[in-house]
Every structure is written in C-alpha cells, then in structure tokens.
Design an enzyme around this catalytic site. Structure first.
Site, PDB file in Angstrom:
ATOM      1  N   HIS A  16       0.838  -1.196   0.000  1.00 28.56           N
ATOM      2  CA  HIS A  16       0.000   0.000   0.000  1.00 28.56           C
ATOM      3  C   HIS A  16       0.872   1.245   0.000  1.00 28.56           C
ATOM      4  CE1 HIS A  16      -3.060   2.714   2.167  1.00 28.56           C
ATOM      5  NE2 HIS A  16      -3.561   2.463   0.966  1.00 28.56           N
ATOM      6  N   HIS A  27      -1.278  10.692  -1.975  1.00 24.88           N
ATOM      7  CA  HIS A  27      -2.627  10.276  -1.585  1.00 24.88           C
ATOM      8  C   HIS A  27      -3.536  11.433  -1.224  1.00 24.88           C
ATOM      9  CE1 HIS A  27      -5.729   8.940   1.311  1.00 24.88           C
ATOM     10  NE2 HIS A  27      -5.854   7.930   0.479  1.00 24.88           N
TER      11      HIS A  27
END
Length: 276
Positions: free
Chosen positions: A42, A86
């Site tokens: 991730h 992100h």
C-alpha cells in the site's frame, strides 16, 4: 391473498433490480489473472518514520526489490502534472497548508515527504522504477472537472507493464468504460456508515455498489474490515468478479482475509511472499 401476491411480486421485482444494479462487467472483460493472488504494498513498501515514506520512489524501489505488487495514488498539480500522492492536502505528509492542485510540480519539489529526503514523484518517474517488474493498482483521486483520467491515460498508454486502475469516484470508472474499455477497472468501496459515520444517501449507494450497472467494474476493492458485505459477496460469488482487500495491517488480519478476497493490499508489516 391478492395483497400477498402483490407483495411477493414487488419483492421479486426489487430483487431483480438490485441484482441488475450491482452487476459488474460480464462481457468483453480484460484478463485479470495477472492481478489476482498478489500481495500489494500500500503506497509502496513504506515507513513514514524512516527514509522510504509512503508514495515515494524509495518505497516503490523497496517493494519491487521485495517482489510485491504496488498500490499507489495519482492526482493533478496546478500545471496538470500527474503526481503520486494520496491526500488532496499537503498538511499530513509535507506539513504544508496547501492543496496539491494549488501547487505546480516544481513547487511540490520544495517540500520533503514526512521530513525525509524524498519528494512527491511524477507518475512517469514511478513507472521507470517499476519497469513492469510487478503489477500496479493505480488509484485515481478525482475532483470535480478534473482531467486526471485523460492525463493519467496519456502516460499509461506508453507503459508496457501490467496495471489496473481503481477509484472511489464512479466518474473515473465511467470515463474508462467510455474511452478505455480495454483497461481493467475497479470500484473502491467500504462501509461508510460504520467506519466513517457518513450517512448521506450517496454513501449508502456507493457502499452497496448500486452504480455498478453504470460503471461496470472488473473488480471490487473493498475495506477488509467488511469481508461479508452483501453486494461484495454477490459480485464475487455469483458474478465471479474478483475482490481485492484493502488495507490489511497485520499477519493475523491477512489470514482472516485469505478466503474472502482474491488479492490483498497491505501495509505496516511484511507478508512472506509477493504472490500467493
């Protein structure tokens, strides 16, 4: 008896409508075999307290070296550069009170990621590091009237490694369905009410995958804390649509997820193998 018959008819009709609404792509599907049964790091194999923070070139280099697939996030700068980061805001990762799309790429290079030597990279830089060695799951962060789909696709057309795209925002999947149907696309979702406390109608619609009839995803990426979500279960078992778990944060959690999903996005620990 007539009232009962009407009620039964209504129930059957609603059930049929529900199944049609959550149905993923069933025909002319791209091959998803190269993405299944992988463990995906991730935002790279990262440590935000070290020298390889999330969504950095160092974190991606470590993931490739370890043989893990990679999940990453892309969005646009003010000068329409596709960067890998992100949050829409720079507060958490760069300690800067600005939005990513309010900055040019050159300006972003002034800000260290989590006080490391790393900077927010371009997608093109990340693709050079990965170089097709491991598969990529690319999450597109969408804002209203954003050109993120067009700009990302321009870059990925030149990339020869395995990749798929995903997004929480149905507009991204709609764009790919219309313009790039050959690209594998995934719908991100979760139990918004339980995990975030978000109770507006759109979050019930997204939680239950009720826009699948429009977006026609090839896989569902779902919060691993809700492996038994009804719509997810039906998509996986009835429609044979792969399910990807996010974000697995321990070996014990990974073991609990193994029979419920077809690929796993992890962080905070190292699973034994990149591919199961």
């Amino acid at each position: 008896m007539k009232v009962l018959a009407i009620i039964l008819i209504v129930i059957v009709v609603l059930a049929i409508l529900y199944f049609l609404m959550i149905m993923p792509r069933m025909a002319h599907k791209p091959d998803t075999a190269c993405f299944k049964e992988w463990l995906y790091a991730h935002r790279g194999l990262h440590n935000n307290a070290g020298n390889a923070p999330e969504n950095s070139l160092a974190a991606f280099e470590k993931a490739v070296k370890a043989g893990y697939g990679i999940e990453l996030d892309v969005q646009l700068t003010r000068d329409n550069q596709v960067v890998v980061t992100h949050d829409f805001h720079l507060r958490r990762n760069c300690n800067v009170q600005k939005e990513v799309d309010a900055c040019t790429y050159e300006e972003l290079q002034q800000y260290p990621i989590f006080f490391s030597k790393e900077r927010i990279p371009l997608l093109t830089e990340v693709l050079k590091v990965v170089d097709g060695k491991v598969p990529l799951i690319i999450e597109l962060k969408y804002k209203e009237k954003s050109k993120i789909c067009e700009k990302t696709d321009e870059i990925l057309k030149q990339y020869h490694g395995a990749y798929c795209i995903e997004s929480f925002h149905p507009q991204v999947l709609l764009w790919y369905r219309k313009h790039r149907p050959q690209v594998c696309r995934g719908q991100l979702s979760m139990n918004y009410q339980k995990e975030e406390g978000w109770r507006k109608p759109q979050y019930y619609i997204l939680r239950h995958l009720l826009l699948n009839f429009l977006t026609k995803p090839d896989f569902i990426a779902y919060d691993c804390r809700s492996p038994h979500a009804v719509s997810l279960w039906i998509c996986r078992h009835l429609f044979r649509c792969p399910a990807y778990a996010w974000t697995v944060k321990s070996k014990n959690q990974l073991e609990r997820c193994r029979g419920q999903f077809d690929a796993w996005i992890f962080e905070g620990f190292r699973p034994e193998n990149g591919r199961e």
